[in-house]
Design a protein around this motif. Sequence first.
Motif, PDB file in Angstrom:
ATOM      1  N   ALA A  16      26.280  39.044  42.570  1.00 44.35           N
ATOM      2  CA  ALA A  16      26.854  40.343  42.938  1.00 44.35           C
ATOM      3  C   ALA A  16      28.292  40.454  42.443  1.00 44.35           C
ATOM      4  CB  ALA A  16      26.824  40.532  44.460  1.00 44.35           C
ATOM      5  N   THR A  17      28.681  41.682  42.129  1.00 48.28           N
ATOM      6  CA  THR A  17      30.075  42.005  41.828  1.00 48.28           C
ATOM      7  C   THR A  17      30.743  42.468  43.112  1.00 48.28           C
ATOM      8  OG1 THR A  17      29.498  42.717  39.584  1.00 48.28           O
ATOM      9  CG2 THR A  17      31.617  43.464  40.474  1.00 48.28           C
ATOM     10  N   PHE A  18      31.836  41.817  43.497  1.00 44.53           N
ATOM     11  CA  PHE A  18      32.584  42.246  44.681  1.00 44.53           C
ATOM     12  C   PHE A  18      33.580  43.323  44.265  1.00 44.53           C
ATOM     13  CE2 PHE A  18      31.055  38.040  45.743  1.00 44.53           C
ATOM     14  CZ  PHE A  18      30.610  38.186  47.050  1.00 44.53           C
ATOM     15  N   VAL A  19      33.709  44.354  45.105  1.00 45.43           N
ATOM     16  CA  VAL A  19      34.609  45.461  44.781  1.00 45.43           C
ATOM     17  C   VAL A  19      35.586  45.653  45.938  1.00 45.43           C
ATOM     18  CG1 VAL A  19      33.090  46.670  43.175  1.00 45.43           C
ATOM     19  CG2 VAL A  19      32.859  47.122  45.607  1.00 45.43           C
ATOM     20  N   TRP A  20      36.851  45.465  45.637  1.00 44.53           N
ATOM     21  CA  TRP A  20      37.917  45.678  46.624  1.00 44.53           C
ATOM     22  C   TRP A  20      38.512  47.042  46.319  1.00 44.53           C
ATOM     23  CZ3 TRP A  20      42.803  42.071  47.240  1.00 44.53           C
ATOM     24  CH2 TRP A  20      43.402  42.333  48.485  1.00 44.53           C
ATOM     25  N   THR A  21      38.183  48.027  47.140  1.00 42.91           N
ATOM     26  CA  THR A  21      38.508  49.413  46.819  1.00 42.91           C
ATOM     27  C   THR A  21      39.808  49.858  47.468  1.00 42.91           C
ATOM     28  OG1 THR A  21      37.183  50.221  48.670  1.00 42.91           O
ATOM     29  CG2 THR A  21      36.070  49.998  46.554  1.00 42.91           C
ATOM     30  N   ASN A  22      40.513  50.726  46.744  1.00 44.48           N
ATOM     31  CA  ASN A  22      41.705  51.404  47.264  1.00 44.48           C
ATOM     32  C   ASN A  22      42.657  50.438  47.970  1.00 44.48           C
ATOM     33  OD1 ASN A  22      43.356  53.626  47.711  1.00 44.48           O
ATOM     34  ND2 ASN A  22      42.318  54.232  49.593  1.00 44.48           N
ATOM     35  N   VAL A  23      43.055  49.393  47.264  1.00 44.95           N
ATOM     36  CA  VAL A  23      43.903  48.347  47.842  1.00 44.95           C
ATOM     37  C   VAL A  23      45.299  48.904  48.117  1.00 44.95           C
ATOM     38  CG1 VAL A  23      44.796  46.026  47.539  1.00 44.95           C
ATOM     39  CG2 VAL A  23      42.595  46.644  46.546  1.00 44.95           C
ATOM     40  N   THR A  24      45.785  48.671  49.314  1.00 44.70           N
ATOM     41  CA  THR A  24      47.121  49.121  49.705  1.00 44.70           C
ATOM     42  C   THR A  24      48.086  47.940  49.698  1.00 44.70           C
ATOM     43  OG1 THR A  24      46.604  48.775  52.044  1.00 44.70           O
ATOM     44  CG2 THR A  24      46.194  50.963  51.133  1.00 44.70           C
ATOM     45  N   PRO A  25      49.402  48.181  49.631  1.00 47.48           N
ATOM     46  CA  PRO A  25      50.364  47.071  49.689  1.00 47.48           C
ATOM     47  C   PRO A  25      50.200  46.270  50.976  1.00 47.48           C
ATOM     48  CG  PRO A  25      51.441  49.066  48.940  1.00 47.48           C
ATOM     49  CD  PRO A  25      50.070  49.476  49.390  1.00 47.48           C
TER      50      PRO A  25
ATOM     51  N   ASN B 226      39.011  47.183  42.458  1.00 41.69           N
ATOM     52  CA  ASN B 226      39.177  45.921  41.761  1.00 41.69           C
ATOM     53  C   ASN B 226      37.864  45.141  41.771  1.00 41.69           C
ATOM     54  OD1 ASN B 226      42.360  45.295  41.303  1.00 41.69           O
ATOM     55  ND2 ASN B 226      42.059  46.609  43.088  1.00 41.69           N
ATOM     56  N   LEU B 227      37.470  44.642  40.602  1.00 42.96           N
ATOM     57  CA  LEU B 227      36.210  43.918  40.431  1.00 42.96           C
ATOM     58  C   LEU B 227      36.483  42.419  40.487  1.00 42.96           C
ATOM     59  CD1 LEU B 227      34.861  46.021  37.434  1.00 42.96           C
ATOM     60  CD2 LEU B 227      34.661  46.490  39.880  1.00 42.96           C
ATOM     61  N   ILE B 228      35.699  41.704  41.294  1.00 43.89           N
ATOM     62  CA  ILE B 228      35.938  40.283  41.521  1.00 43.89           C
ATOM     63  C   ILE B 228      34.606  39.538  41.435  1.00 43.89           C
ATOM     64  CG2 ILE B 228      36.911  38.561  43.099  1.00 43.89           C
ATOM     65  CD1 ILE B 228      38.419  40.931  44.452  1.00 43.89           C
ATOM     66  N   TYR B 229      34.608  38.403  40.738  1.00 40.66           N
ATOM     67  CA  TYR B 229      33.427  37.564  40.602  1.00 40.66           C
ATOM     68  C   TYR B 229      33.717  36.195  41.215  1.00 40.66           C
ATOM     69  CZ  TYR B 229      32.591  41.140  37.030  1.00 40.66           C
ATOM     70  OH  TYR B 229      32.454  42.327  36.366  1.00 40.66           O
ATOM     71  N   VAL B 230      32.658  35.524  41.666  1.00 39.70           N
ATOM     72  CA  VAL B 230      32.806  34.201  42.284  1.00 39.70           C
ATOM     73  C   VAL B 230      31.777  33.266  41.654  1.00 39.70           C
ATOM     74  CG1 VAL B 230      32.722  32.866  44.421  1.00 39.70           C
ATOM     75  CG2 VAL B 230      33.614  35.209  44.455  1.00 39.70           C
ATOM     76  N   ARG B 231      32.228  32.062  41.301  1.00 38.42           N
ATOM     77  CA  ARG B 231      31.328  31.062  40.729  1.00 38.42           C
ATOM     78  C   ARG B 231      31.531  29.724  41.418  1.00 38.42           C
ATOM     79  NH1 ARG B 231      34.441  30.612  34.855  1.00 38.42           N
ATOM     80  NH2 ARG B 231      36.436  29.868  35.682  1.00 38.42           N
TER      81      ARG B 231
ATOM     82  N   ASN C 105      46.134  36.736  38.080  1.00 41.44           N
ATOM     83  CA  ASN C 105      46.215  36.915  39.532  1.00 41.44           C
ATOM     84  C   ASN C 105      46.304  38.381  39.937  1.00 41.44           C
ATOM     85  OD1 ASN C 105      46.309  34.131  40.072  1.00 41.44           O
ATOM     86  ND2 ASN C 105      48.517  34.061  39.731  1.00 41.44           N
ATOM     87  N   ASN C 106      46.213  39.299  38.983  1.00 45.51           N
ATOM     88  CA  ASN C 106      46.579  40.688  39.249  1.00 45.51           C
ATOM     89  C   ASN C 106      45.521  41.456  40.037  1.00 45.51           C
ATOM     90  OD1 ASN C 106      48.914  40.261  37.833  1.00 45.51           O
ATOM     91  ND2 ASN C 106      48.194  41.213  35.946  1.00 45.51           N
ATOM     92  N   ILE C 107      46.000  42.157  41.064  1.00 44.54           N
ATOM     93  CA  ILE C 107      45.230  43.138  41.817  1.00 44.54           C
ATOM     94  C   ILE C 107      45.950  44.473  41.651  1.00 44.54           C
ATOM     95  CG2 ILE C 107      44.689  43.912  44.162  1.00 44.54           C
ATOM     96  CD1 ILE C 107      42.758  41.847  43.257  1.00 44.54           C
TER      97      ILE C 107
END
Length: 373
Positions: A156-165, A93-98, A85-87
């Motif tokens: 596609a690879t989803f990228v969640w960049t510079n995640v803040t609290p 952060n790299l995220i995939y969906v299937r 579950n880690n972000i």
Amino acid sequence: MLIRVPRSNTLVSRGPVGLPASRMAQAASQFNGVYLRPNSSNAGSVPATGPYSASPDIWLAGTTPIANYQQALATDSSYATSSSNNIYSGQTNLIYVRGKNGATVNKTNTVQLYYAPSGIINAPSQWKNNVIKTDMGQAQGNIINLAPNTIGVCDATFVWTNVTPPPPGSDHYCLFAQFNDANNSNPFPSVDTALDMGSLIMNNLGWGWRNTSMIAATPTWQYTEPLTIPADYPTTNAYSIFIAPTGYVGWDAEFYASRSDSSGNPIKLGRTKVTQDGVLLGVSSAVLEPGYQALMTVNMYSPNGSPPPAGARVPMSVNYVASTPPQLREAIARNLIDTEFMLRLRRYCPEAFDIGPQAWIIQGTYNWETIRR
């Protein structure tokens, strides 16, 4: 003395709560389309049963890409597992969906991904604009022509960049994935009541929900840039990718790409101490095919939290490795050999040199400099 404790009137929303089974329970049926499982026990049946926020089909990969992810995440063995579950805060952060096709005909779907602070998950209108884009900067990816009873992974690879609290009132983030199609058969939901939200979660497996846990990993500063090999280049070649920080002695540096190279190897510099100005740090050989695209992330970590001095810079260079006699002859004839770079490379990265002659031909540079006013 008898002390009476007043009953609290505060209600806390934590998502759907399982209720005792109804005497008139709805008969389960198979979801007619490509579906995201709410949990690993679900096989596409609706109404779903809890837990509802543990979709194994939203795959959190941290900062290391999965090689050949469309094949790797579509195997039966992978489908039976789930990511952590880690972000990671402050990172890309790299995220995939299937999904799996529960229909009797081939299906093509668009895929979108959203994030929502936990305090507002029951109000989708408040997070509908929290779109997580792909590493190509697109708002969606695709699962194309998926056969019945077949697992498909978004292209596609989803990228969640510079995640803040998460903001006050929320203690974690939730991710929501949406499958749709050209006919908009599964539009963004209109949720007006608690029953609407319950129906979305239990009956519409065209949506998936995954809770996350945040790991503190924020760098002092970060930049991201695309890395693209032109599609009309004639052959797959080896490239080197280096950074050469100046003004950052004592800092730690790292970089990584959102996709593996064409051989399935990550393009990654692990967190490394900068010991002197201009030192070359990076990857000496990444095999990249024509049309390769990825998002590069560079992180710099201060040893004491102080900012970099004025004029500090972090140039990144991408270089084509010429190693065959015809390539070397052409490079020399066209005056493409950067002797100064070659000497620095031999000094800092002697392992990059094979026994035979080689030359590194510059393909492009990025340069980030600290400016003080």
